[in-house]
Design a protein around this motif. Structure first.
Motif, PDB file in Angstrom:
ATOM      1  N   TYR A  55       0.815  -1.209   0.000  1.00 48.11           N
ATOM      2  CA  TYR A  55       0.000   0.000   0.000  1.00 48.11           C
ATOM      3  C   TYR A  55       0.855   1.268   0.000  1.00 48.11           C
ATOM      4  O   TYR A  55       0.368   2.357  -0.316  1.00 48.11           O
ATOM      5  CB  TYR A  55      -0.950   0.018   1.200  1.00 48.11           C
ATOM      6  CG  TYR A  55      -0.274  -0.032   2.540  1.00 48.11           C
ATOM      7  CD1 TYR A  55       0.150   1.127   3.171  1.00 48.11           C
ATOM      8  CD2 TYR A  55      -0.064  -1.248   3.189  1.00 48.11           C
ATOM      9  CE1 TYR A  55       0.775   1.088   4.398  1.00 48.11           C
ATOM     10  CE2 TYR A  55       0.551  -1.302   4.421  1.00 48.11           C
ATOM     11  CZ  TYR A  55       0.976  -0.132   5.029  1.00 48.11           C
ATOM     12  OH  TYR A  55       1.592  -0.187   6.252  1.00 48.11           O
ATOM     13  N   ARG A  56       2.129   1.147   0.358  1.00 43.57           N
ATOM     14  CA  ARG A  56       3.003   2.318   0.371  1.00 43.57           C
ATOM     15  C   ARG A  56       3.479   2.700  -1.038  1.00 43.57           C
ATOM     16  O   ARG A  56       3.951   3.820  -1.234  1.00 43.57           O
ATOM     17  CB  ARG A  56       4.197   2.084   1.287  1.00 43.57           C
ATOM     18  CG  ARG A  56       3.830   2.137   2.765  1.00 43.57           C
ATOM     19  CD  ARG A  56       5.062   2.134   3.638  1.00 43.57           C
ATOM     20  NE  ARG A  56       4.710   2.339   5.034  1.00 43.57           N
ATOM     21  CZ  ARG A  56       4.622   3.519   5.626  1.00 43.57           C
ATOM     22  NH1 ARG A  56       4.826   4.606   4.924  1.00 43.57           N
ATOM     23  NH2 ARG A  56       4.306   3.617   6.901  1.00 43.57           N
ATOM     24  N   ASN A 200      11.576  11.974  -2.626  1.00 47.52           N
ATOM     25  CA  ASN A 200      10.367  12.574  -3.189  1.00 47.52           C
ATOM     26  C   ASN A 200       9.973  12.002  -4.542  1.00 47.52           C
ATOM     27  O   ASN A 200       8.827  12.137  -4.959  1.00 47.52           O
ATOM     28  CB  ASN A 200      10.542  14.089  -3.305  1.00 47.52           C
ATOM     29  CG  ASN A 200      10.718  14.748  -1.961  1.00 47.52           C
ATOM     30  OD1 ASN A 200      10.455  14.152  -0.920  1.00 47.52           O
ATOM     31  ND2 ASN A 200      11.192  15.982  -1.963  1.00 47.52           N
ATOM     32  N   HIS A 201      10.919  11.373  -5.246  1.00 44.98           N
ATOM     33  CA  HIS A 201      10.621  10.863  -6.582  1.00 44.98           C
ATOM     34  C   HIS A 201      10.517   9.336  -6.644  1.00 44.98           C
ATOM     35  O   HIS A 201      10.191   8.795  -7.708  1.00 44.98           O
ATOM     36  CB  HIS A 201      11.704  11.307  -7.575  1.00 44.98           C
ATOM     37  CG  HIS A 201      11.654  12.768  -7.920  1.00 44.98           C
ATOM     38  ND1 HIS A 201      12.331  13.723  -7.196  1.00 44.98           N
ATOM     39  CD2 HIS A 201      10.995  13.436  -8.906  1.00 44.98           C
ATOM     40  CE1 HIS A 201      12.111  14.914  -7.724  1.00 44.98           C
ATOM     41  NE2 HIS A 201      11.303  14.775  -8.755  1.00 44.98           N
ATOM     42  N   VAL A 221       8.026  17.857   2.470  1.00 41.67           N
ATOM     43  CA  VAL A 221       7.574  17.228   1.228  1.00 41.67           C
ATOM     44  C   VAL A 221       8.011  15.774   1.224  1.00 41.67           C
ATOM     45  O   VAL A 221       9.153  15.455   1.566  1.00 41.67           O
ATOM     46  CB  VAL A 221       8.160  17.960   0.005  1.00 41.67           C
ATOM     47  CG1 VAL A 221       7.864  17.193  -1.279  1.00 41.67           C
ATOM     48  CG2 VAL A 221       7.596  19.372  -0.097  1.00 41.67           C
ATOM     49  N   GLY A 222       7.109  14.889   0.834  1.00 40.30           N
ATOM     50  CA  GLY A 222       7.428  13.475   0.696  1.00 40.30           C
ATOM     51  C   GLY A 222       7.013  12.963  -0.666  1.00 40.30           C
ATOM     52  O   GLY A 222       6.607  13.741  -1.544  1.00 40.30           O
ATOM     53  N   ALA A 223       7.078  11.665  -0.848  1.00 33.12           N
ATOM     54  CA  ALA A 223       6.798  11.075  -2.155  1.00 33.12           C
ATOM     55  C   ALA A 223       5.360  11.308  -2.599  1.00 33.12           C
ATOM     56  O   ALA A 223       5.099  11.612  -3.768  1.00 33.12           O
ATOM     57  CB  ALA A 223       7.114   9.581  -2.128  1.00 33.12           C
ATOM     58  N   THR A 224       4.403  11.166  -1.691  1.00 33.71           N
ATOM     59  CA  THR A 224       2.996  11.359  -2.058  1.00 33.71           C
ATOM     60  C   THR A 224       2.748  12.791  -2.508  1.00 33.71           C
ATOM     61  O   THR A 224       2.081  13.035  -3.524  1.00 33.71           O
ATOM     62  CB  THR A 224       2.075  11.035  -0.868  1.00 33.71           C
ATOM     63  OG1 THR A 224       2.338   9.704  -0.411  1.00 33.71           O
ATOM     64  CG2 THR A 224       0.615  11.146  -1.274  1.00 33.71           C
ATOM     65  N   PRO A 253      -5.922  19.861  -2.484  1.00 36.62           N
ATOM     66  CA  PRO A 253      -6.827  19.612  -1.350  1.00 36.62           C
ATOM     67  C   PRO A 253      -6.995  18.130  -1.025  1.00 36.62           C
ATOM     68  O   PRO A 253      -7.435  17.785   0.073  1.00 36.62           O
ATOM     69  CB  PRO A 253      -8.151  20.245  -1.797  1.00 36.62           C
ATOM     70  CG  PRO A 253      -8.055  20.337  -3.284  1.00 36.62           C
ATOM     71  CD  PRO A 253      -6.614  20.554  -3.591  1.00 36.62           C
ATOM     72  N   GLY A 254      -6.653  17.272  -1.970  1.00 36.77           N
ATOM     73  CA  GLY A 254      -6.782  15.833  -1.719  1.00 36.77           C
ATOM     74  C   GLY A 254      -5.512  15.192  -1.207  1.00 36.77           C
ATOM     75  O   GLY A 254      -5.453  13.960  -1.061  1.00 36.77           O
ATOM     76  N   PHE A 255      -4.500  16.008  -0.893  1.00 34.41           N
ATOM     77  CA  PHE A 255      -3.216  15.453  -0.475  1.00 34.41           C
ATOM     78  C   PHE A 255      -3.316  14.603   0.786  1.00 34.41           C
ATOM     79  O   PHE A 255      -2.829  13.475   0.828  1.00 34.41           O
ATOM     80  CB  PHE A 255      -2.186  16.572  -0.273  1.00 34.41           C
ATOM     81  CG  PHE A 255      -1.022  16.159   0.585  1.00 34.41           C
ATOM     82  CD1 PHE A 255      -0.135  15.182   0.148  1.00 34.41           C
ATOM     83  CD2 PHE A 255      -0.819  16.716   1.850  1.00 34.41           C
ATOM     84  CE1 PHE A 255       0.929  14.775   0.938  1.00 34.41           C
ATOM     85  CE2 PHE A 255       0.229  16.320   2.640  1.00 34.41           C
ATOM     86  CZ  PHE A 255       1.109  15.349   2.185  1.00 34.41           C
ATOM     87  N   GLU A 256      -3.938  15.133   1.827  1.00 35.52           N
ATOM     88  CA  GLU A 256      -3.970  14.410   3.099  1.00 35.52           C
ATOM     89  C   GLU A 256      -4.682  13.067   2.962  1.00 35.52           C
ATOM     90  O   GLU A 256      -4.227  12.060   3.524  1.00 35.52           O
ATOM     91  CB  GLU A 256      -4.631  15.268   4.171  1.00 35.52           C
ATOM     92  CG  GLU A 256      -3.809  16.483   4.568  1.00 35.52           C
ATOM     93  CD  GLU A 256      -4.361  17.182   5.786  1.00 35.52           C
ATOM     94  OE1 GLU A 256      -5.339  16.665   6.387  1.00 35.52           O
ATOM     95  OE2 GLU A 256      -3.817  18.238   6.168  1.00 35.52           O
TER      96      GLU A 256
END
Length: 271
Positions: A55-56, A200-201, A221-224, A253-256
């Motif tokens: 899932y990650r 991040n990539h 900042v992370g990968a997602t 707005p859908g990041f979280e």
């Protein structure tokens, strides 16, 4: 055999033979660092973590032709970053930079302080540069090369058109002209740039679900976060941190929600 490098440190780097020697030393180090770090992260994080916690993964493994193209562009970028590195050393050698090597009691405060200032300045420069590069009349000229990697991998981290690589590379030579920083801080900045770019990539989220509730990691900042930028283009422009995106209302707005989908409650990194 005498391994004393004093002759190299005292040589005039503006002379062609020494300029080229330093240039190729830096080029080798920059490009090999990229290859080794990207490969290790792909093999030991994307694959092994992805196998253990599917899932990650943000998407499936990218194909070899894309990776080969990314490596070619990364080599072109390494040429430009190496040139910038030589410029920094020449500035230091000529005494026109603010780089220094001696440590004093004041550095107990200024070393972490200058590191934080440099990160903030770099974040600010990159955020606004990045937004400019996404203007319709600009992106098609060079930034589209990086975005051709719709599904990113750790090898995407330094895959840029040479013009974009130049715009990124210019930051550090200018920084050392105006901000007093120790060589240790400069090295720490280079390490931070390399590691965060790969994280991040890489196409796999390594931060835990708790990151969103952390007063520190919520702003990292992370990968997602960056993966959504590659898919939606008009959001999530940050380099290291999310605060400019939050302040300028450019964070998706859908990041979280998407972050939670790829983290659940199984922690890899405690925050």
């Amino acid at each position: 055999m005498d391994f004393n490098l004093e002759w190299l440190l005292s040589s005039d780097y503006t002379e062609p033979q020494y300029f080229l020697l330093i240039f190729f030393i830096l080029l080798s180090g920059i490009f090999l660092r990229y290859l080794v770090l990207a490969w290790i992260y792909h093999e030991w994080v994307y694959k092994k973590l992805g196998d253990a916690m599917p899932y990650r993964r943000l998407h499936e493994q990218v194909r070899l032709p894309q990776v080969k193209k990314e490596i070619r562009y990364s080599f072109l970028g390494a040429l430009i970053f190496a040139f910038a590195g030589v410029a920094i050393l020449i500035f230091w050698q000529k005494g026109i930079s603010q780089l220094y090597t001696q440590l004093t009691w004041w550095d107990a405060i200024w070393l972490p302080g200058s590191f934080g200032v440099a990160l903030f300045l770099h974040e600010t420069y990159y955020y606004w540069l990045h937004r400019w590069m996404h203007r319709p009349q600009v992106i098609r000229h060079f930034h589209h090369i990086h975005h051709n990697s719709l599904y990113t991998s750790s090898f995407t981290s330094f895959s840029f058109h040479p013009i974009e690589a130049g715009l990124q590379a210019i930051f550090l030579p200018v920084l050392v002209l105006v901000l007093p920083i120790h060589f240790f801080v400069l090295i720490a900045l280079l390490i931070t740039m390399s590691i965060t770019a790969v994280i991040n990539h890489a196409g796999v989220e390594v931060y835990s679900e708790a990151a969103l509730r952390s007063p520190v990691f919520r702003w990292v900042v992370g990968a997602t976060h960056h993966d959504m930028h590659h898919h939606k283009f008009r959001c999530n422009y940050g380099l290291y941190f999310t605060f400019w995106d939050v302040w300028m209302k450019t964070e998706d707005p859908g990041f979280e929600k998407r972050f939670e989908q790829h983290t659940q409650k199984k922690d890899l990194i405690k925050v």
